[in-house]
Write a protein that holds these residues in place. Sequence first.
Motif, PDB file in Angstrom:
ATOM      1  N   ILE A  22       0.840  -1.201   0.000  1.00 42.54           N
ATOM      2  CA  ILE A  22       0.000   0.000   0.000  1.00 42.54           C
ATOM      3  C   ILE A  22       0.874   1.250   0.000  1.00 42.54           C
ATOM      4  O   ILE A  22       1.998   1.223   0.517  1.00 42.54           O
ATOM      5  CB  ILE A  22      -0.952   0.037   1.217  1.00 42.54           C
ATOM      6  N   GLU A  25      -4.995   6.946   4.636  1.00 40.28           N
ATOM      7  CA  GLU A  25      -6.274   6.444   4.115  1.00 40.28           C
ATOM      8  C   GLU A  25      -6.197   4.993   3.653  1.00 40.28           C
ATOM      9  O   GLU A  25      -7.217   4.326   3.525  1.00 40.28           O
ATOM     10  CB  GLU A  25      -6.810   7.343   2.997  1.00 40.28           C
ATOM     11  N   TYR A  26      -4.993   4.458   3.440  1.00 39.27           N
ATOM     12  CA  TYR A  26      -4.859   3.060   3.025  1.00 39.27           C
ATOM     13  C   TYR A  26      -4.861   2.093   4.206  1.00 39.27           C
ATOM     14  O   TYR A  26      -4.917   0.878   4.009  1.00 39.27           O
ATOM     15  CB  TYR A  26      -3.613   2.878   2.161  1.00 39.27           C
ATOM     16  N   VAL A  74      -7.683  -0.392   4.115  1.00 39.36           N
ATOM     17  CA  VAL A  74      -7.504  -1.573   3.256  1.00 39.36           C
ATOM     18  C   VAL A  74      -6.866  -2.702   4.072  1.00 39.36           C
ATOM     19  O   VAL A  74      -7.275  -3.862   3.987  1.00 39.36           O
ATOM     20  CB  VAL A  74      -6.638  -1.224   2.027  1.00 39.36           C
ATOM     21  N   THR A 115       6.250   2.897   0.045  1.00 40.15           N
ATOM     22  CA  THR A 115       5.337   1.761   0.047  1.00 40.15           C
ATOM     23  C   THR A 115       5.497   0.999   1.351  1.00 40.15           C
ATOM     24  O   THR A 115       6.612   0.823   1.841  1.00 40.15           O
ATOM     25  CB  THR A 115       5.644   0.817  -1.140  1.00 40.15           C
TER      26      THR A 115
END
Length: 142
Positions: A16, A21-22, A25, A70
């Motif tokens: 991600i 905001e990830y 997930v 990442t």
Amino acid sequence: MFATSADGYRWSRLDIPSRPEYAAVVRHAVERLGAEAGFSRVEVDDLDLAVTEACANAIRHGSPLRGGNTIRVSFFVAPECVVVEVRDEGHGFVPESRRAPSPGDLREGGYGLHIMRQVTDHLEIIRSGGTIVRLMKRRRGT
């Protein structure tokens, strides 16, 4: 969601962007992981809290390029436990140098590692071209 290795262990990986905001997930993936692994609701909640803390630390402290980095989250499911690794691209840190603030300090932040230790069965910090936080949660049953 999971691939199965030749020895019967299931695994999955999620990469991600290093942006808050990830985290949702990853939380969704932990929910599915817990359900597929047969964890109780309390076990899923504990694992979710620990993984969320690890991701928050990776986003906040392990991402020198901020959203340009990442975060890799790897999930391993064995018959007796689940292992989740959160890897960032930061400079790493010495875990022994981080102690939980005393309860009377009432400060924001600094509790993440302490929380992860409390809700998992094993926490390991590995410095390897960034930081890997390895969390292990044993299945206790419902």
